[in-house]
Design a protein around this motif. Structure first.
Motif, PDB file in Angstrom:
ATOM      1  N   CYS A   1       0.828  -1.211   0.000  1.00 51.98           N
ATOM      2  CA  CYS A   1       0.000   0.000   0.000  1.00 51.98           C
ATOM      3  C   CYS A   1       0.860   1.259   0.000  1.00 51.98           C
ATOM      4  O   CYS A   1       0.373   2.347  -0.306  1.00 51.98           O
ATOM      5  CB  CYS A   1      -0.962   0.007   1.182  1.00 51.98           C
ATOM      6  SG  CYS A   1      -0.180   0.239   2.797  1.00 51.98           S
ATOM      7  N   MET A   2       2.133   1.102   0.341  1.00 50.87           N
ATOM      8  CA  MET A   2       3.039   2.249   0.413  1.00 50.87           C
ATOM      9  C   MET A   2       3.947   2.350  -0.818  1.00 50.87           C
ATOM     10  O   MET A   2       4.833   3.185  -0.868  1.00 50.87           O
ATOM     11  CB  MET A   2       3.908   2.155   1.674  1.00 50.87           C
ATOM     12  CG  MET A   2       3.107   2.114   2.971  1.00 50.87           C
ATOM     13  SD  MET A   2       2.003   3.508   3.182  1.00 50.87           S
ATOM     14  CE  MET A   2       3.167   4.835   3.384  1.00 50.87           C
ATOM     15  N   MET A   3       3.710   1.495  -1.781  1.00 51.64           N
ATOM     16  CA  MET A   3       4.535   1.438  -2.994  1.00 51.64           C
ATOM     17  C   MET A   3       3.664   1.742  -4.204  1.00 51.64           C
ATOM     18  O   MET A   3       2.534   1.256  -4.297  1.00 51.64           O
ATOM     19  CB  MET A   3       5.117   0.029  -3.117  1.00 51.64           C
ATOM     20  CG  MET A   3       5.851  -0.238  -4.387  1.00 51.64           C
ATOM     21  SD  MET A   3       6.316  -1.991  -4.476  1.00 51.64           S
ATOM     22  CE  MET A   3       7.044  -2.005  -6.104  1.00 51.64           C
ATOM     23  N   LEU A   4       4.183   2.531  -5.107  1.00 52.43           N
ATOM     24  CA  LEU A   4       3.483   2.743  -6.368  1.00 52.43           C
ATOM     25  C   LEU A   4       3.818   1.595  -7.315  1.00 52.43           C
ATOM     26  O   LEU A   4       4.941   1.086  -7.324  1.00 52.43           O
ATOM     27  CB  LEU A   4       3.888   4.076  -6.988  1.00 52.43           C
ATOM     28  CG  LEU A   4       3.503   5.317  -6.191  1.00 52.43           C
ATOM     29  CD1 LEU A   4       4.056   6.568  -6.856  1.00 52.43           C
ATOM     30  CD2 LEU A   4       1.989   5.408  -6.038  1.00 52.43           C
ATOM     31  N   ALA A   5       2.857   1.201  -8.110  1.00 49.02           N
ATOM     32  CA  ALA A   5       3.066   0.092  -9.041  1.00 49.02           C
ATOM     33  C   ALA A   5       4.219   0.375 -10.007  1.00 49.02           C
ATOM     34  O   ALA A   5       4.968  -0.540 -10.351  1.00 49.02           O
ATOM     35  CB  ALA A   5       1.785  -0.199  -9.818  1.00 49.02           C
ATOM     36  N   VAL A   6       4.390   1.625 -10.403  1.00 49.24           N
ATOM     37  CA  VAL A   6       5.470   1.958 -11.341  1.00 49.24           C
ATOM     38  C   VAL A   6       6.844   1.649 -10.742  1.00 49.24           C
ATOM     39  O   VAL A   6       7.809   1.433 -11.468  1.00 49.24           O
ATOM     40  CB  VAL A   6       5.413   3.429 -11.823  1.00 49.24           C
ATOM     41  CG1 VAL A   6       4.168   3.676 -12.668  1.00 49.24           C
ATOM     42  CG2 VAL A   6       5.503   4.405 -10.674  1.00 49.24           C
ATOM     43  N   GLU A   7       6.934   1.595  -9.416  1.00 54.45           N
ATOM     44  CA  GLU A   7       8.204   1.297  -8.760  1.00 54.45           C
ATOM     45  C   GLU A   7       8.610  -0.173  -8.900  1.00 54.45           C
ATOM     46  O   GLU A   7       9.752  -0.519  -8.603  1.00 54.45           O
ATOM     47  CB  GLU A   7       8.130   1.663  -7.272  1.00 54.45           C
ATOM     48  CG  GLU A   7       7.980   3.148  -7.038  1.00 54.45           C
ATOM     49  CD  GLU A   7       7.821   3.479  -5.571  1.00 54.45           C
ATOM     50  OE1 GLU A   7       8.788   4.030  -4.994  1.00 54.45           O
ATOM     51  OE2 GLU A   7       6.746   3.194  -5.003  1.00 54.45           O
ATOM     52  N   ALA A   8       7.718  -1.019  -9.365  1.00 58.65           N
ATOM     53  CA  ALA A   8       8.040  -2.436  -9.568  1.00 58.65           C
ATOM     54  C   ALA A   8       8.879  -2.648 -10.822  1.00 58.65           C
ATOM     55  O   ALA A   8       9.476  -3.715 -10.994  1.00 58.65           O
ATOM     56  CB  ALA A   8       6.761  -3.264  -9.663  1.00 58.65           C
ATOM     57  N   ASP A   9       8.925  -1.642 -11.680  1.00 57.55           N
ATOM     58  CA  ASP A   9       9.655  -1.768 -12.949  1.00 57.55           C
ATOM     59  C   ASP A   9      11.080  -2.262 -12.707  1.00 57.55           C
ATOM     60  O   ASP A   9      11.836  -1.671 -11.931  1.00 57.55           O
ATOM     61  CB  ASP A   9       9.679  -0.417 -13.668  1.00 57.55           C
ATOM     62  CG  ASP A   9      10.109  -0.540 -15.121  1.00 57.55           C
ATOM     63  OD1 ASP A   9       9.765  -1.544 -15.759  1.00 57.55           O
ATOM     64  OD2 ASP A   9      10.796   0.382 -15.603  1.00 57.55           O
ATOM     65  N   GLY A  10      11.428  -3.386 -13.346  1.00 61.38           N
ATOM     66  CA  GLY A  10      12.773  -3.936 -13.244  1.00 61.38           C
ATOM     67  C   GLY A  10      13.013  -4.804 -12.024  1.00 61.38           C
ATOM     68  O   GLY A  10      14.134  -5.263 -11.803  1.00 61.38           O
ATOM     69  N   HIS A  11      11.988  -5.051 -11.227  1.00 55.36           N
ATOM     70  CA  HIS A  11      12.152  -5.807  -9.991  1.00 55.36           C
ATOM     71  C   HIS A  11      11.425  -7.142 -10.053  1.00 55.36           C
ATOM     72  O   HIS A  11      10.732  -7.448 -11.021  1.00 55.36           O
ATOM     73  CB  HIS A  11      11.633  -4.992  -8.801  1.00 55.36           C
ATOM     74  CG  HIS A  11      12.442  -3.769  -8.546  1.00 55.36           C
ATOM     75  ND1 HIS A  11      13.624  -3.780  -7.856  1.00 55.36           N
ATOM     76  CD2 HIS A  11      12.242  -2.474  -8.908  1.00 55.36           C
ATOM     77  CE1 HIS A  11      14.123  -2.561  -7.792  1.00 55.36           C
ATOM     78  NE2 HIS A  11      13.302  -1.743  -8.429  1.00 55.36           N
TER      79      HIS A  11
END
Length: 160
Positions: free
Chosen positions: A61-71
């Motif tokens: 809930c504290m992470m934006l989906a775009v931050e998953a890029d490359g992970h």
């Protein structure tokens, strides 16, 4: 705005178009239809939305989906392999470490992260490892017992 992100989700390569402000928990539930990750407090306090990001437990809930890029992202749906429950999942069932089940996915994800970092935790280390996960039903004793039992099962599997 929207962006295309590429990442690994539960072992599979994913390419998705996501809105900039979409949280990871909402992306998983609404766009990927993975509803095991629960929406709780939406403030990073309850742990119901815990997932693994590159092996570390995080509140989605504290992470934006775009931050998953490359992970690499693992949700509760990605824990069971080839139809076989992970020892942590099995021990939660065998030790009756759940009641309503709402917190269970997040607890399991936190336990997995803990056992990856510390395969032989003490009771206090287990309690510290799940400190970010709230359970309103069990009182934690059975959860701690289940994680301890799973650690022992995993240690035997490593030796075998």
């Amino acid at each position: 705005m929207k962006h295309i992100i590429n990442f690994k989700l539960n072992g599979e390569d994913v390419e998705e178009l996501v809105a900039d402000g979409l949280t990871m928990v909402d992306f998983l539930r609404k766009q990927m239809h993975l509803t095991g990750t629960k929406r709780g407090c939406e403030e990073g306090e309850c742990g119901a939305c815990t997932i693994l990001l590159d092996g570390a437990a995080i509140d989605s809930c504290m992470m934006l989906a775009v931050e998953a890029d490359g992970h690499e992202v693992v949700t509760i749906e990605g824990v069971k392999k080839d139809g076989v429950l992970h020892p942590v999942q099995r021990e939660f069932m065998d030790k009756w470490a759940l009641q309503c089940g709402f917190c269970t996915p997040g607890m399991i994800m936190s336990a997995l992260s803990l056992l990856h970092e510390n395969p032989h935790p003490t009771e206090q280390e287990i309690r510290d490892g799940i400190a970010g996960n709230l359970c309103r039903c069990t009182g934690y004793a059975k959860i701690v017992e289940a994680i301890d039992a799973a650690a022992k099962v995993l240690a035997r599997e490593v030796r075998a």
